[in-house]
Design a protein around this motif. Sequence first.
Motif, PDB file in Angstrom:
ATOM      1  N   PRO A  93      16.420  45.712 -14.411  1.00 51.61           N
ATOM      2  CA  PRO A  93      15.992  46.974 -15.028  1.00 51.61           C
ATOM      3  C   PRO A  93      14.974  47.703 -14.164  1.00 51.61           C
ATOM      4  O   PRO A  93      14.232  47.091 -13.392  1.00 51.61           O
ATOM      5  CB  PRO A  93      15.399  46.541 -16.373  1.00 51.61           C
ATOM      6  CG  PRO A  93      15.922  45.168 -16.605  1.00 51.61           C
ATOM      7  CD  PRO A  93      16.120  44.536 -15.259  1.00 51.61           C
ATOM      8  N   ALA A  94      14.936  49.035 -14.288  1.00 58.39           N
ATOM      9  CA  ALA A  94      13.941  49.821 -13.569  1.00 58.39           C
ATOM     10  C   ALA A  94      12.543  49.449 -14.060  1.00 58.39           C
ATOM     11  O   ALA A  94      12.308  49.225 -15.252  1.00 58.39           O
ATOM     12  CB  ALA A  94      14.201  51.308 -13.780  1.00 58.39           C
TER      13      ALA A  94
ATOM     14  N   ALA B 246      13.471  56.343  -3.774  1.00 56.63           N
ATOM     15  CA  ALA B 246      14.209  56.492  -5.031  1.00 56.63           C
ATOM     16  C   ALA B 246      14.447  55.162  -5.722  1.00 56.63           C
ATOM     17  O   ALA B 246      14.664  55.124  -6.941  1.00 56.63           O
ATOM     18  CB  ALA B 246      15.549  57.192  -4.768  1.00 56.63           C
ATOM     19  N   LEU B 247      14.407  54.049  -4.973  1.00 57.67           N
ATOM     20  CA  LEU B 247      14.700  52.741  -5.558  1.00 57.67           C
ATOM     21  C   LEU B 247      13.445  51.919  -5.846  1.00 57.67           C
ATOM     22  O   LEU B 247      13.463  51.029  -6.707  1.00 57.67           O
ATOM     23  CB  LEU B 247      15.616  51.945  -4.621  1.00 57.67           C
ATOM     24  CG  LEU B 247      17.024  52.529  -4.392  1.00 57.67           C
ATOM     25  CD1 LEU B 247      17.789  51.677  -3.390  1.00 57.67           C
ATOM     26  CD2 LEU B 247      17.792  52.594  -5.710  1.00 57.67           C
ATOM     27  N   PHE B 248      12.354  52.210  -5.135  1.00 59.08           N
ATOM     28  CA  PHE B 248      11.144  51.391  -5.295  1.00 59.08           C
ATOM     29  C   PHE B 248       9.936  52.309  -5.461  1.00 59.08           C
ATOM     30  O   PHE B 248       9.948  53.482  -5.046  1.00 59.08           O
ATOM     31  CB  PHE B 248      10.927  50.470  -4.079  1.00 59.08           C
ATOM     32  CG  PHE B 248      12.081  49.533  -3.830  1.00 59.08           C
ATOM     33  CD1 PHE B 248      12.177  48.338  -4.530  1.00 59.08           C
ATOM     34  CD2 PHE B 248      13.057  49.851  -2.892  1.00 59.08           C
ATOM     35  CE1 PHE B 248      13.252  47.474  -4.299  1.00 59.08           C
ATOM     36  CE2 PHE B 248      14.102  48.987  -2.656  1.00 59.08           C
ATOM     37  CZ  PHE B 248      14.219  47.808  -3.352  1.00 59.08           C
ATOM     38  N   SER B 249       8.893  51.744  -6.042  1.00 64.85           N
ATOM     39  CA  SER B 249       7.615  52.426  -6.192  1.00 64.85           C
ATOM     40  C   SER B 249       6.491  51.429  -5.895  1.00 64.85           C
ATOM     41  O   SER B 249       6.675  50.217  -6.030  1.00 64.85           O
ATOM     42  CB  SER B 249       7.455  53.002  -7.602  1.00 64.85           C
ATOM     43  OG  SER B 249       7.411  51.962  -8.567  1.00 64.85           O
TER      44      SER B 249
ATOM     45  N   THR C  22      10.766  48.132  -9.003  1.00 66.52           N
ATOM     46  CA  THR C  22      12.039  48.878  -8.886  1.00 66.52           C
ATOM     47  C   THR C  22      11.913  50.200  -9.645  1.00 66.52           C
ATOM     48  O   THR C  22      11.340  50.258 -10.729  1.00 66.52           O
ATOM     49  CB  THR C  22      13.215  48.065  -9.455  1.00 66.52           C
ATOM     50  OG1 THR C  22      12.962  47.782 -10.829  1.00 66.52           O
ATOM     51  CG2 THR C  22      13.402  46.779  -8.681  1.00 66.52           C
ATOM     52  N   ALA C  23      12.442  51.256  -9.013  1.00 64.64           N
ATOM     53  CA  ALA C  23      12.444  52.574  -9.658  1.00 64.64           C
ATOM     54  C   ALA C  23      13.853  53.045  -9.991  1.00 64.64           C
ATOM     55  O   ALA C  23      14.018  53.998 -10.755  1.00 64.64           O
ATOM     56  CB  ALA C  23      11.780  53.606  -8.740  1.00 64.64           C
TER      57      ALA C  23
END
Length: 829
Positions: A257-258, A291-294, A304-305
Motif C-alpha cells: 500500500p502507498a 512519484a513512487l517514493f517520498s 512508498t508514494a
Amino acid sequence: MAGRQRQSRRRAGGRVLLPALLLCLCCRAAPERLRYAIPEELGRGSLVGPLARDLGLSPAELPARKLRLSAEKPYFTVSGESGNLYVSERLDREEMCGESASCAVSFEALVQNPLNVFHVEVAIQDVNDNSPAFSKAALDLEIGEWTLPGARFPLEMARDADVGSNSLLTYQLSSNPSFALAVKESPGGSKQPELVLERALDREKQSSFELVLTAVDGGDPARSGTVQVRVNVTDANDNAPVFSESVYEARVRENVPAGSLVLRVRATDADAGSNGRVSYSFGNVPDGVRALFSVGSDSGEVRTAGPLDFEEKSRYSFGLEARDGGGLTAHCEVQLEITDENDNAPEITVLSVSSPVPEDAPSGTVVAVMKVRDRDSGENGQVWCELSGEAPLSLVASSGGSYKVVTASALDREQAPEHRVTVVARDRGSPSLSSRTALVLEVSDVNDNAPVFEEAAYSAYVAENNAAGAAVVRVRARDADAGANGRVSYWLAGGSAGAAAYVSVEARSGAVYAQRSFDYEQCREFAVAVRAQDGGAPSRSSTATVRVFVLDRNDNAPRVLWPAAGAGAGAGAGAAGAVAAPFEVVPRSAEAGYLVAKVVAVDADAGRNAWLSYELVQASEPALFRVGLHSGEVRTARAVSERDAAKQRLVAVVKDHGQPALSATATLHVVLAESLQEALPELSERAAGADSPAELQFYLVLALALLSALFLLSVALAVLARVRRAGPPAVLRCLGAQRFSVAGAAFPADFCEGTLPSSYNLCVAPGRAVAEGAWLPPPPPLPSLPAEELLGGEPCGKRSPSSSAGAGEPPADPDAPQVCKPARSRWSP
C-alpha cells in the motif's frame, strides 16, 4: 553483429545436426531465435535485417508463406515483397528500458504453408542522445571565512539518462583562484564532484562567489550540462552532516500500500543550534522516483508514494541529501529491490488460426499457433496449458512459450461442421492463477452441390424507353456448400437471337440490367439463359430462363396518311401549278351526311396508345361539316346552301388514347361547286391570292394597258379595211378565223356572265351569225384545257343555219362586205 551471432550458432549447431534434423522432420516447425542489433532513434523505415533470407525463405516463396510478425507493440514491420525487417516506430531506449544495461525487443515471426513460428530478438543499442542534467538551476553553499584551505564541499551529481560510456560523466569548474574541483568515486562507480577551497576566504574582501560546474558525458560527440554554484562566505557552521552509511539497501514487496515504510536514513551534524539541525530531501533523481517514493524531511523515512510493479521495474537506485541549517550538505545512495508476487495471470495470445480446415486434412495438421506468457518471475511465471472440450484436437508444446493445436484424428464435416475447444493456461504460483480462451475450428466441405435457382423460369415486364442500366429482374440461386464452394456467381448463357445485347447480369447479386433502352415497336419480348456457377474446383452450375416482356408506352404520335400535307391539287390542277394541300369538290346540291373525304391516320403504338379519335378543330363554316370520332370520315352536317362560301378550309386533329395523349393535324380544302370546271375559278383565285397586293395591282394595270392597246389596234385595222374595200389579208380578218381566243380556256364556260366588262370588235360576214372575237388573256395563269372540254356547249350567240362551215373555212363569198359591230363581253378570272 547479428551476422556474427548467426555464424556462431551455425558452428554450434553442427554438433547437434542429427537431433535437429529429426526434430524438424517430426514437427516441421522447429523454432529458431534470430538476433539483430540496431542503434536507437533510427528513422521509420530503417532496415533492421533480411529476415526472410535469415529464415531460409526465397522472395518467390514469400506470397505463399505469408510472412508476418506478432508482437505486443508494433515497433517493427516486415516487407511482403522483399522479406526485410524495417523499423515502424521511433525507438527510444531510455523510454523502453530505462536504466537497464541491456535493452532488447522480442517478437515472433509467423509463416504459413506449413505453419511455423520463429523467435526474433532485436537489441537496442544506446546512442548519446541525452545530455547530463542537474536537478537545480543553481547550487547554494555557505562557507565560513575561518574554513582552512583544502576543505571539501560535496556538490550535486549530474544525471545522464544514457547507459554505458554515454553516461560516464566528468566534471569541470570554471576558473577561480579560491576554488578547485575534485571528484570522489563512490563504491557503486558514480563520481561525486567536490568543491575544494584553495585559499582562505576573507568575507570583508569578498562575501560571495559565482562558479559554473560543467558535467560532460563520454559519448561521441560528447554532451554537457551546467549548473551555477553560488558560494556565500559566512562566519559559522564548520561541520557538515554525515550519513551513518554511504549506501542504504532494502527489499520491498510489489503491490504494497502507498505510505508503507521502506527504510530510514540518518545523518548527524556536530554543530549546535540551527547549524546542527539536519533536513532530508531527494538529490537529482528522475520524476518517476519522486512519484513512487517520498522522504520525510525531518525523520529521514523513505516511504512508498505509489504502486510498485515488479514487472515494470525490479530495482530502484536514487540519492538522498542531508542539509544542515548552515547550508552544508551530505549525500548518500539508496538501493531498493522489488520482490515479485503472483499478481499476473497467464496471457494467451493466438498467433494464427487456420480455419476452416478441409475435412480431408491428415492427422497432425497444425490448425492454430498461440503463445502463452506470464509476466511474473520464478515459479509464478511458469505456465502449463491444456485443452478443455471434446474435439479431435491436441496441444503440442514448443519452445519459447509457444503451443500448437494439431488434429488428433480425421475430421468429418457431415458429423460436426465445427469444433469448439477452450485453451486453459495455469501458472505454478500460490495461489495459482489461470486464464482461458476459446477456439472455434470450422471444417470446410468439398464441392458436391450445384447451385439451385429459386425458380426454373423468370418473367419480367419492362416498359419501353427505359433508361440504360435499369434493373429488370433479380435471379437467385442457392448452393448448399460452404465457403467458396457455396459462393454463386451469375453469367449469361445464351437465349434469343441478339438477346445478349439487350441485358447483362451482375455476377455477384444476380441482378439483370438493361443494356440499352427497349423499343416495343422493334422487339416485344425476348428470352435469355442465366447460368449460376459456384466457386468450387471443379465448379458446378445450373441454368434458368429469363423471359422479358416489353410493355408499350405512348411514344409515337399519330401519322396522317391522307390528306398528306404539301401534296398537289390532283388531276384537276393540270399545268396551272400546285397548291398547299389537297382539295375536294362538293356539289352545292349535297345533302346532310354527304361523304366529303376520309382522314386516314396510323399510330405505331399498340393497345390504347394506338386507339385514334378524330375531331374537327377549325373550319370556315363550323356548322357545315363534321368528322367521325372513330372513322375519320368528313361529312356534311347539313345541306349545302348558296350562302356558304365557295372555298372551305378544314383542320382535323387526330389523337390517341395514351397518357399523355399525342396528336397530329390534317388540313383539307373543300370547294363548293357542281363540277370541276366550276371549281377552277375558285382555284385560280386561290392561286392568284397567293400573290401579294402589290403584285396583283401591277398585273391589273398591265392588263388594262394591253387591253387599251389592242382596242386601238383593232379600230385602226377596221378603218383600214373599210378604206381599202378589198379582200383583207388573213391577218386583218378580225385577227384570224379562229373561233375562240388563242389564249386558251383561262375562263369559265359561262364567260358571257363575267364580272369585269371589256370592249371588243365583233366581225360578221353576210349570212353568218357566228361571232369571231379576239379575247385578251386573263392576268394570272390558270390551268389550260381545250375549249371544247371547258365550255361543253355553245356560246351565247347562236349560229344561223347558213353558217355551218367549220371554224377554219373561208366565207362563201369572199367579196361580200363585212360588218363590224361593237359588242360587250364579261369574263371572270
